[in-house]
Scaffold this motif. Structure first.
Motif, PDB file in Angstrom:
ATOM      1  N   ALA A 609     -50.625 -13.312 122.425  1.00  0.00           N
ATOM      2  CA  ALA A 609     -50.399 -12.239 121.465  1.00  0.00           C
ATOM      3  C   ALA A 609     -48.972 -11.725 121.551  1.00  0.00           C
ATOM      4  CB  ALA A 609     -51.391 -11.106 121.718  1.00  0.00           C
ATOM      5  N   ILE A 610     -48.461 -11.567 122.765  1.00  0.00           N
ATOM      6  CA  ILE A 610     -47.094 -11.072 122.941  1.00  0.00           C
ATOM      7  C   ILE A 610     -46.083 -12.062 122.357  1.00  0.00           C
ATOM      8  CG2 ILE A 610     -45.330 -10.586 124.683  1.00  0.00           C
ATOM      9  CD1 ILE A 610     -47.560  -9.334 126.389  1.00  0.00           C
ATOM     10  N   GLU A 611     -46.354 -13.347 122.530  1.00  0.00           N
ATOM     11  CA  GLU A 611     -45.459 -14.364 121.973  1.00  0.00           C
ATOM     12  C   GLU A 611     -45.335 -14.198 120.447  1.00  0.00           C
ATOM     13  OE1 GLU A 611     -46.575 -18.296 122.990  1.00  0.00           O
ATOM     14  OE2 GLU A 611     -46.511 -17.947 125.157  1.00  0.00           O
ATOM     15  N   HIS A 612     -46.460 -13.971 119.772  1.00  0.00           N
ATOM     16  CA  HIS A 612     -46.430 -13.812 118.314  1.00  0.00           C
ATOM     17  C   HIS A 612     -45.781 -12.491 117.915  1.00  0.00           C
ATOM     18  CE1 HIS A 612     -48.495 -17.425 116.995  1.00  0.00           C
ATOM     19  NE2 HIS A 612     -49.313 -17.298 118.048  1.00  0.00           N
ATOM     20  N   GLN A 613     -45.976 -11.439 118.726  1.00  0.00           N
ATOM     21  CA  GLN A 613     -45.295 -10.182 118.438  1.00  0.00           C
ATOM     22  C   GLN A 613     -43.780 -10.357 118.513  1.00  0.00           C
ATOM     23  OE1 GLN A 613     -46.917  -7.274 121.197  1.00  0.00           O
ATOM     24  NE2 GLN A 613     -48.066  -6.278 119.551  1.00  0.00           N
ATOM     25  N   ARG A 614     -43.327 -11.046 119.548  1.00  0.00           N
ATOM     26  CA  ARG A 614     -41.898 -11.270 119.716  1.00  0.00           C
ATOM     27  C   ARG A 614     -41.321 -12.108 118.565  1.00  0.00           C
ATOM     28  NH1 ARG A 614     -41.985 -12.633 126.227  1.00  0.00           N
ATOM     29  NH2 ARG A 614     -41.965 -10.448 126.951  1.00  0.00           N
ATOM     30  N   GLU A 615     -42.078 -13.115 118.166  1.00  0.00           N
ATOM     31  CA  GLU A 615     -41.613 -13.954 117.055  1.00  0.00           C
ATOM     32  C   GLU A 615     -41.532 -13.157 115.762  1.00  0.00           C
ATOM     33  OE1 GLU A 615     -40.290 -17.441 115.055  1.00  0.00           O
ATOM     34  OE2 GLU A 615     -40.250 -16.687 117.127  1.00  0.00           O
ATOM     35  N   ALA A 616     -42.531 -12.287 115.536  1.00  0.00           N
ATOM     36  CA  ALA A 616     -42.511 -11.442 114.343  1.00  0.00           C
ATOM     37  C   ALA A 616     -41.297 -10.517 114.365  1.00  0.00           C
ATOM     38  CB  ALA A 616     -43.801 -10.633 114.248  1.00  0.00           C
ATOM     39  N   ALA A 617     -41.002  -9.934 115.546  1.00  0.00           N
ATOM     40  CA  ALA A 617     -39.845  -9.041 115.663  1.00  0.00           C
ATOM     41  C   ALA A 617     -38.540  -9.797 115.427  1.00  0.00           C
ATOM     42  CB  ALA A 617     -39.843  -8.385 117.049  1.00  0.00           C
ATOM     43  N   ARG A 618     -38.464 -11.018 115.965  1.00  0.00           N
ATOM     44  CA  ARG A 618     -37.258 -11.827 115.768  1.00  0.00           C
ATOM     45  C   ARG A 618     -37.032 -12.153 114.302  1.00  0.00           C
ATOM     46  NH1 ARG A 618     -35.573 -16.692 114.777  1.00  0.00           N
ATOM     47  NH2 ARG A 618     -37.688 -17.502 114.484  1.00  0.00           N
ATOM     48  N   LEU A 619     -38.120 -12.522 113.626  1.00  0.00           N
ATOM     49  CA  LEU A 619     -38.007 -12.871 112.205  1.00  0.00           C
ATOM     50  C   LEU A 619     -37.618 -11.663 111.363  1.00  0.00           C
ATOM     51  CD1 LEU A 619     -41.102 -15.236 111.906  1.00  0.00           C
ATOM     52  CD2 LEU A 619     -38.703 -15.912 111.693  1.00  0.00           C
ATOM     53  N   ARG A 620     -38.183 -10.501 111.697  1.00  0.00           N
ATOM     54  CA  ARG A 620     -37.821  -9.285 110.949  1.00  0.00           C
ATOM     55  C   ARG A 620     -36.349  -8.946 111.162  1.00  0.00           C
ATOM     56  NH1 ARG A 620     -41.531  -6.606 108.276  1.00  0.00           N
ATOM     57  NH2 ARG A 620     -43.753  -6.820 108.794  1.00  0.00           N
ATOM     58  N   GLU A 621     -35.895  -9.043 112.396  1.00  0.00           N
ATOM     59  CA  GLU A 621     -34.493  -8.743 112.700  1.00  0.00           C
ATOM     60  C   GLU A 621     -33.561  -9.716 111.990  1.00  0.00           C
ATOM     61  OE1 GLU A 621     -31.543  -8.417 116.615  1.00  0.00           O
ATOM     62  OE2 GLU A 621     -33.729  -8.425 116.867  1.00  0.00           O
ATOM     63  N   ALA A 622     -33.937 -11.006 111.978  1.00  0.00           N
ATOM     64  CA  ALA A 622     -33.121 -12.010 111.286  1.00  0.00           C
ATOM     65  C   ALA A 622     -33.084 -11.746 109.791  1.00  0.00           C
ATOM     66  CB  ALA A 622     -33.667 -13.408 111.564  1.00  0.00           C
ATOM     67  N   GLY A 623     -34.229 -11.336 109.249  1.00  0.00           N
ATOM     68  CA  GLY A 623     -34.280 -11.028 107.827  1.00  0.00           C
ATOM     69  C   GLY A 623     -33.423  -9.836 107.462  1.00  0.00           C
ATOM     70  N   GLN A 624     -33.437  -8.793 108.296  1.00  0.00           N
ATOM     71  CA  GLN A 624     -32.621  -7.608 108.042  1.00  0.00           C
ATOM     72  C   GLN A 624     -31.139  -7.938 108.160  1.00  0.00           C
ATOM     73  OE1 GLN A 624     -34.146  -4.816 110.887  1.00  0.00           O
ATOM     74  NE2 GLN A 624     -36.035  -4.413 109.720  1.00  0.00           N
ATOM     75  N   ALA A 625     -30.786  -8.791 109.140  1.00  0.00           N
ATOM     76  CA  ALA A 625     -29.387  -9.194 109.304  1.00  0.00           C
ATOM     77  C   ALA A 625     -28.910  -9.991 108.092  1.00  0.00           C
ATOM     78  CB  ALA A 625     -29.225 -10.019 110.579  1.00  0.00           C
ATOM     79  N   GLY A 626     -29.790 -10.855 107.570  1.00  0.00           N
ATOM     80  CA  GLY A 626     -29.433 -11.634 106.394  1.00  0.00           C
ATOM     81  C   GLY A 626     -29.212 -10.763 105.170  1.00  0.00           C
ATOM     82  N   GLN A 627     -30.055  -9.730 105.001  1.00  0.00           N
ATOM     83  CA  GLN A 627     -29.892  -8.811 103.870  1.00  0.00           C
ATOM     84  C   GLN A 627     -28.597  -8.023 104.002  1.00  0.00           C
ATOM     85  OE1 GLN A 627     -33.423  -6.434 103.658  1.00  0.00           O
ATOM     86  NE2 GLN A 627     -34.657  -8.084 102.757  1.00  0.00           N
ATOM     87  N   ALA A 628     -28.274  -7.608 105.239  1.00  0.00           N
ATOM     88  CA  ALA A 628     -27.043  -6.858 105.454  1.00  0.00           C
ATOM     89  C   ALA A 628     -25.819  -7.717 105.139  1.00  0.00           C
ATOM     90  CB  ALA A 628     -26.980  -6.366 106.901  1.00  0.00           C
ATOM     91  N   ALA A 629     -25.902  -9.002 105.509  1.00  0.00           N
ATOM     92  CA  ALA A 629     -24.782  -9.906 105.245  1.00  0.00           C
ATOM     93  C   ALA A 629     -24.572 -10.115 103.759  1.00  0.00           C
ATOM     94  CB  ALA A 629     -25.023 -11.257 105.935  1.00  0.00           C
ATOM     95  N   ARG A 630     -25.679 -10.110 102.989  1.00  0.00           N
ATOM     96  CA  ARG A 630     -25.555 -10.280 101.540  1.00  0.00           C
ATOM     97  C   ARG A 630     -25.020  -9.024 100.883  1.00  0.00           C
ATOM     98  NH1 ARG A 630     -30.398 -13.302 102.266  1.00  0.00           N
ATOM     99  NH2 ARG A 630     -31.690 -11.492 101.842  1.00  0.00           N
TER     100      ARG A 630
END
Length: 630
Positions: A609-630
């Motif tokens: 469960a923790i592994e999937h939580q971490r992956e979800a957090a990583r994906l959200r952070e990457a998505g926010q960084a991508g939006q900021a870059a755009r």
């Protein structure tokens, strides 16, 4: 025949100092073509197949083994066209999903086709050069006029400016290369050279069919060229069936084999996609009426290219026995009889008509698929003969002037008229290319030409809905349903717009109506399930989610929503399986990672469960960084 050989030989053996002059016409053709179509480079993708082919389709993105395997095995959008997919894969590697690069590739291919057509026309006009022919300059100018007439005609816009029509220009590249190779083979002076060019022609024809099988009738076109202007067949029984003639018939066998194979694959692709109209629903007489109408339509639009549209819809209320269709039949019969009667004096007229009809045959509606009655892109190869005929007219005027049968003043007037015609066509093409700028402009233009197009109303509604203009979108959806009440896609789209505005009850009614029309509509099952979930009708929602994933096993959102409902009902084991399935399809599905983590915590599987939580957090952070870059 000796004069023909002399003319061709003169073209081949021009003085070295004149090489620049020989290539002046092809360079000018490319420059003018690019200039006229320049507005297409500013176009985006449109919501007519571009979304399904390029924006929402990850399978073509790249040229790795996985992508190439998909390209050579898929019948996506009811067509087998692996070479077209390869060009899209190359575009993605160079440009990502930036539309400029895709339009640039299509334009460059079209420019190459214009140059190829110039050389084809040059070889077709050579037999017209008599003993007192005006010379190489006249031939090149006439061929250049024909090439520009083809290249910058407004009927070419759809094939060039619409990204998803890439298959037409790519198929055209190999189609014209095939004809050029065949013409070289027929004039070869040695058996080795003739066979070499014939093998090249067959290979190029295969490439054309692997780009789009629109050139299925090419073997018959080659036979018509053998009759005129090549004069390899005809003139008495021996000219048709003698020893030399039998060799000419036999050399078409490889072309016929490739055409037959492509035809079988094409029919399978249409049937698997369910887009081919069955004979019991769309009978032989309507198909014949459509074919006769098409023969007149493209000829008329070639002569007067006004009122062009991205879609000429074969609507539910089309009267294929009405006046336009009956008149088309009589016109086709009259033109055919007249050209047969004058064939001895004007063989070029009948030859052009035969080429035109044979080249159009695959898209005249005999094997009807899609919403279109006719389409501008279908003229890309079929109307080549009219451009050659126009080039021959320029050559005839030039010859008549040099022989004193036409005054200098009349010749200048004719040349001026030809240049004015090219300029007018270029202006119309420049404007027409801008129609494809974006989806809203495209469909508003289509509705200007045909206000009762349900297809255009539906697609315009879709783009307005995407842009948040829901009230406008609903009006176009309702107008589309007034025209065609049995359109499942429009019921579905209206349901989506109503649900977004809070009209859940009416949305559910339209989703149900869409499923009555098309029970295998996976997206309608999914959205009906979602709407029922919002109304807490969980049992029926589960039924529709299950049906959605049965129809479309890789439907990640449907797996996720089914898992969410099951989890809420306490069926955690199957819920976890559904979340895992959603992540198998889409490993970057953030909500599925989060839901799976929560379900695993409830089962005591803390580490996973923790592994999937971490992956979800990583994906959200990457998505926010991508939006900021755009």
């Amino acid at each position: 025949m000796e004069s023909t050989r002399g003319t061709v030989r003169a073209l081949k053996t021009a003085q070295p100092g004149r090489d620049a002059g020989r290539w002046l016409a092809p360079v000018l053709i490319v420059l003018v073509t690019v200039l006229v179509f320049f507005p297409s480079l500013q176009n985006g993708f449109v919501n007519w197949d571009d979304d399904k082919n390029l924006l929402d389709n990850p399978n073509y993105r790249g040229l790795g083994l996985a992508q190439l395997g998909w390209m050579f095995s898929t019948l996506h959008m009811s067509l087998y066209r692996p070479l077209t997919w390869i060009t899209f894969g190359m575009d993605y590697l160079l440009w990502g999903t930036e539309p400029f690069g895709y339009h640039l590739t299509s334009l460059l291919l079209h420019g190459a086709n214009a140059v190829l057509f110039y050389f084809v026309t040059l070889r077709l006009l050579a037999p017209a050069a008599g003993p007192a022919a005006p010379g190489e300059l006249a031939l090149r100018a006439s061929a250049g006029f024909a090439a520009l007439l083809f290249a910058i005609h407004p009927l070419r816009v759809e094939a060039v400016a619409w990204a998803s029509a890439r298959n037409d220009v790519l198929s055209g590249l190999f189609f014209l290369s095939t004809i050029l190779g065949y013409l070289r083979a027929t004039k070869a002076e040695s058996l080795f050279e003739r066979r070499r060019w014939m093998v090249a022609a067959v290979t190029l024809y295969g490439a054309s069919l692997l780009s789009k099988p629109i050139g299925l009738t090419l073997p018959f076109i080659l036979l018509s060229l053998d009759v005129y202007p090549l004069r390899r067949l005809g003139r008495g029984p021996n000219g048709w069936f003698g020893a030399a003639a039998r060799r000419i018939w036999l050399e078409k066998a490889p072309f016929l084999f490739l055409a037959a194979a492509a035809g079988v694959v094409g029919v399978v692709a249409k049937q698997e996609a369910g887009v081919m109209e069955p004979l019991e629903r769309y009978g032989f007489i309507p198909r014949l009426s459509q074919a006769l109408f098409g023969l007149v339509f493209y000829l008329w639009k070639t002569a007067l290219p006004l009122g062009l549209s991205p879609l000429y819809e074969l609507g539910t209320d089309a009267k294929l026995w009405g006046r336009p269709f009956l008149l088309s039949g009589w016109l086709v019969l009259a033109v055919t009889l007249v050209l047969i009667k004058v064939r001895q004096r004007w063989a070029a007229g009948l030859s052009s008509w035969v080429y035109y009809a044979v080249a159009l045959a695959p898209v005249l509606g005999i094997a009807q698929s899609g919403p279109q009655l006719v389409a501008d892109r279908y003229s890309y190869l079929s109307c080549l003969s009219w451009a050659v005929l126009a080039g021959a007219g320029v050559f005839y005027c030039w010859e008549a002037w040099t022989q004193g049968r036409l005054s200098r003043r009349t010749f200048r007037l004719a040349a001026g008229a030809a240049l004015i015609a090219l300029f007018a066509l270029g202006v119309l093409t420049w404007r027409q290319a801008q129609v494809w700028r974006d989806s809203e402009r495209l469909w508003r233009d289509a509705l200007t030409v045909a206000p009762r197009s349900s297809f255009a109303h539906n697609n315009l509604g879709s783009i307005l809905s995407e842009r948040g203009r829901l009230e406008e979108a609903e009006e176009h959806y309702r107008q589309a349903l007034r025209i065609d009440p049995a359109n499942a896609a429009t019921h579905y789209n209206l349901g989506i717009a109503l649900a977004r505005r809070g009209g859940l009850e009416e949305a559910i009614a339209h989703f149900r109506r869409a499923l009555e029309i098309d029970p295998a509509y996976a997206e309608a099952h999914y959205n009906l399930g979602t709407a029922l979930t919002m109304q807490r009708e969980f049992d029926e929602a589960i039924v529709h989610f299950r049906r959605a994933v049965e129809i479309q096993p890789d439907y990640a959102k449907a797996h996720y929503n089914l898992g969410a409902v099951l989890s809420g009902l306490g069926e955690s084991r199957e819920a976890i399986a559904r979340f895992r399935e959603a992540l198998r399809v889409d490993p970057e599905f953030v909500q599925a990672h989060e839901a799976l983590a929560e379900a695993l915590f409830q089962q005591g599987k803390r580490d996973e469960a923790i592994e999937h939580q971490r992956e979800a957090a990583r994906l959200r952070e990457a998505g926010q960084a991508g939006q900021a870059a755009r």
